[in-house]
Design a protein around this motif. Sequence first.
Motif, mmCIF file in Angstrom:
data_model
loop_
_atom_site.group_PDB
_atom_site.id
_atom_site.type_symbol
_atom_site.label_atom_id
_atom_site.label_comp_id
_atom_site.label_asym_id
_atom_site.label_seq_id
_atom_site.Cartn_x
_atom_site.Cartn_y
_atom_site.Cartn_z
ATOM 1 N N LEU A 267 -1.277 44.726 0.632
ATOM 2 C CA LEU A 267 -1.690 44.014 -0.576
ATOM 3 C C LEU A 267 -1.360 44.889 -1.778
ATOM 4 O O LEU A 267 -2.173 45.705 -2.215
ATOM 5 C CB LEU A 267 -3.193 43.705 -0.557
ATOM 6 C CG LEU A 267 -3.644 42.509 0.253
ATOM 7 C CD1 LEU A 267 -5.150 42.347 0.126
ATOM 8 C CD2 LEU A 267 -2.951 41.232 -0.179
ATOM 9 N N TYR B 182 2.985 35.333 1.879
ATOM 10 C CA TYR B 182 2.162 35.477 0.686
ATOM 11 C C TYR B 182 0.702 35.264 1.043
ATOM 12 O O TYR B 182 0.376 34.417 1.882
ATOM 13 C CB TYR B 182 2.572 34.460 -0.382
ATOM 14 C CG TYR B 182 3.930 34.737 -0.995
ATOM 15 C CD1 TYR B 182 4.055 35.512 -2.140
ATOM 16 C CD2 TYR B 182 5.084 34.217 -0.412
ATOM 17 C CE1 TYR B 182 5.292 35.765 -2.706
ATOM 18 C CE2 TYR B 182 6.330 34.469 -0.962
ATOM 19 C CZ TYR B 182 6.431 35.237 -2.114
ATOM 20 O OH TYR B 182 7.650 35.486 -2.665
ATOM 21 N N LYS B 183 -0.144 36.012 0.383
ATOM 22 C CA LYS B 183 -1.584 35.831 0.554
ATOM 23 C C LYS B 183 -2.162 35.325 -0.762
ATOM 24 O O LYS B 183 -1.856 35.853 -1.839
ATOM 25 C CB LYS B 183 -2.250 37.133 0.971
ATOM 26 C CG LYS B 183 -3.761 37.018 1.166
ATOM 27 C CD LYS B 183 -4.350 38.191 1.933
ATOM 28 C CE LYS B 183 -4.079 38.077 3.420
ATOM 29 N NZ LYS B 183 -4.847 39.079 4.210
ATOM 30 N N ASN C 94 -9.099 33.690 0.628
ATOM 31 C CA ASN C 94 -8.351 34.897 0.999
ATOM 32 C C ASN C 94 -7.579 34.619 2.288
ATOM 33 O O ASN C 94 -7.958 35.068 3.368
ATOM 34 C CB ASN C 94 -9.293 36.088 1.170
ATOM 35 C CG ASN C 94 -8.561 37.411 1.301
ATOM 36 O OD1 ASN C 94 -7.343 37.449 1.462
ATOM 37 N ND2 ASN C 94 -9.299 38.504 1.253
ATOM 38 N N HIS C 95 -6.490 33.872 2.149
ATOM 39 C CA HIS C 95 -5.697 33.482 3.323
ATOM 40 C C HIS C 95 -4.218 33.460 2.965
ATOM 41 O O HIS C 95 -3.841 33.463 1.794
ATOM 42 C CB HIS C 95 -6.125 32.101 3.834
ATOM 43 C CG HIS C 95 -7.523 32.050 4.360
ATOM 44 N ND1 HIS C 95 -7.970 32.840 5.393
ATOM 45 C CD2 HIS C 95 -8.587 31.291 3.982
ATOM 46 C CE1 HIS C 95 -9.243 32.581 5.645
ATOM 47 N NE2 HIS C 95 -9.644 31.645 4.794
ATOM 48 N N HIS C 96 -3.405 33.401 4.007
ATOM 49 C CA HIS C 96 -1.966 33.309 3.821
ATOM 50 C C HIS C 96 -1.572 31.899 3.377
ATOM 51 O O HIS C 96 -2.259 30.920 3.660
ATOM 52 C CB HIS C 96 -1.230 33.684 5.103
ATOM 53 C CG HIS C 96 -1.191 35.160 5.365
ATOM 54 N ND1 HIS C 96 -2.275 35.855 5.828
ATOM 55 C CD2 HIS C 96 -0.190 36.075 5.201
ATOM 56 C CE1 HIS C 96 -1.966 37.139 5.948
ATOM 57 N NE2 HIS C 96 -0.705 37.307 5.583
ATOM 58 N N ARG D 134 -6.675 29.733 8.926
ATOM 59 C CA ARG D 134 -6.564 30.846 7.997
ATOM 60 C C ARG D 134 -5.327 30.696 7.113
ATOM 61 O O ARG D 134 -4.686 31.681 6.734
ATOM 62 C CB ARG D 134 -6.545 32.182 8.751
ATOM 63 C CG ARG D 134 -7.832 32.462 9.530
ATOM 64 C CD ARG D 134 -7.855 33.854 10.113
ATOM 65 N NE ARG D 134 -7.771 34.894 9.088
ATOM 66 C CZ ARG D 134 -8.801 35.309 8.360
ATOM 67 N NH1 ARG D 134 -10.005 34.756 8.534
ATOM 68 N NH2 ARG D 134 -8.648 36.247 7.462
ATOM 69 N N THR D 135 -5.017 29.433 6.794
ATOM 70 C CA THR D 135 -3.853 29.115 5.962
ATOM 71 C C THR D 135 -4.276 28.250 4.790
ATOM 72 O O THR D 135 -5.080 27.330 4.936
ATOM 73 C CB THR D 135 -2.785 28.363 6.783
ATOM 74 O OG1 THR D 135 -2.353 29.196 7.854
ATOM 75 C CG2 THR D 135 -1.597 27.979 5.924
ATOM 76 N N ALA E 289 -1.702 36.280 9.811
ATOM 77 C CA ALA E 289 -2.149 37.662 9.618
ATOM 78 C C ALA E 289 -1.174 38.665 10.220
ATOM 79 O O ALA E 289 -1.211 39.843 9.897
ATOM 80 C CB ALA E 289 -3.533 37.852 10.229
#
Length: 565
Positions: free
Chosen positions: A32, A187-188, A62-64, A78-79, A182
């Motif tokens: 990051l 990009y996050k 806070n995810h991709h 988590r997207t 992850a």
Amino acid sequence: MAIPRRTREGHILQPLYSMIALVFVLVAYIELGDAATVVDVYRLIQYDLAGSPYGSRFASLNHHAGSSLFAPGTDLSRTVAMIPLSEVNITLIREYIGQGRPLGGLLFLLPRIFSFENNDDLDKEKHGSEKDMLTSDLLDLEQTLIHAKIPYPVYFAFEDDNINSVLADVKRNDATGQPATATAAGYKLVVSAPEPRKVVSPTIMNIQGWLPGLKTDGDSNQLPTIAIVASYDTFGAAPALSVGSDSNGSGVVTLLEIARLFSLLYSNPRTRGRYNLLFGLTSGGPYNYNGTLKWLRSFDQRVHESIDYAICLNTVGSSNNELWLHVSKPPENTYIRQIYDGFSSVADELGVKVGIKHKKINISNPRVAWEHEQFSRLRITAATLSGLSTPPNFLENSGGLSDNRHFGNEAAIIKSVKLVAESIARHIYGHQGKKVEIFADNSSLAVNPSYIASWLDLLSQTPRVAPFLTKNDPLVIALKKELGEHTTEVNVQNEVLDGVFTFYDSISSKLYIYQVASVTFDLLLLLVLGSYLITLFSFLVITTRGLDDLISLFRRPPSRKVKTA
């Protein structure tokens, strides 16, 4: 004096510890680093209705980043799906939300033509048709999101070169069949926002002003009153973007210009009518016109009885050629017929068609479709003038994302001002049915297009969702001041919004977009750096202490024997 072995080892190990710490810092920096771009984002509204939750229930993110909701067999928990409005498939989104499928978050990207800050820079002819094509999709999307419970953050942002570049990269990564996770590069998306809190005792503010009529010495009774009313607050999928240029900015602008015109007319005792004019800017419109009801209940009996009729203005800037007069009493009613005939005769002269729609009030149902129904429930003759032929559905047409600025709607508002002002003036001065133009274009009482445009610009850039307005909100102060320029006895009534609604804060934030490397790259880098540091450490120990000291660092120390007494 010899240096103890433990001390010497500590001096040797200290650089090693520092180097290892440096490795982790470097890896974290790669994971990051500096944000690739920072974007203003606007959260989907969060509210409870009668205890049932609706809208986006979370704010932090806070995810991709991903570019699609519909990658078969892919875990998107988590997207964050980045979806431009032009690529929205409303049917699939409804299915996805309805099935409760897991998702890290949603980010909808709106074209700049829907931004209330940059419309002046756009080619109106070119972008007007583009906006019309996308408006229907945006309306459907808003209603889907507003009426659903969504257990993850949902944000809106406006497209620009930076975010479009990020989206293009994300699409290229997804096209390879290995979307960002992850363990993969990409990009996050990060929004650092606190947990949304309930808005305690939201306040609604009604603003009213009087223009007293001319009362002669022989008048023992109170003069009759005509009320002109418009609800000024909005409701939309994103409260921080709910400006409501037409719903109901157009009604507010029309009211202010009518107040200005009649203030000029009433400033001369020779042309001052024998009617009081009451102007009301009401709040709580999207919530069953809660503010209007409280305002009416605050009237004393004399004011209540003096109101001849009330005209409520709603969405009068959407059409140049057709408006509707919505009433609760049958069109055959003497008072309703008189109002309608006055409006239709002026409309014919302006080249505007005015129809009439009768909707009977259901007393057992507290829900009202139009603002005039709150008057009718208190037995006050009233009507709503609107560009809508049918009442909007609940929480619709109240200042959504697409209602930010209609190109050319100043012309429609000018016609609405002339229609209402002329109709009321002819009623006051007994000129019904006569072609007497009181507010002629070439007179000092002409409608002022610049005044209308300036106020429409302000309202088209000012979100005004009632639960998020304060008592000292600049817009409320500006409306009070402006109404005070043209009327007397101006005051603001502060009331608590009651009913079945609960609202939550955290309506806008900053989105930080970081470009991240894959875990494989991080591990390889860690391995290379670790090998280098171990080699360097070994070299330093051998050259400064000797090989025996290096071996002793890794040799197991001998156990000590404990002497027994």
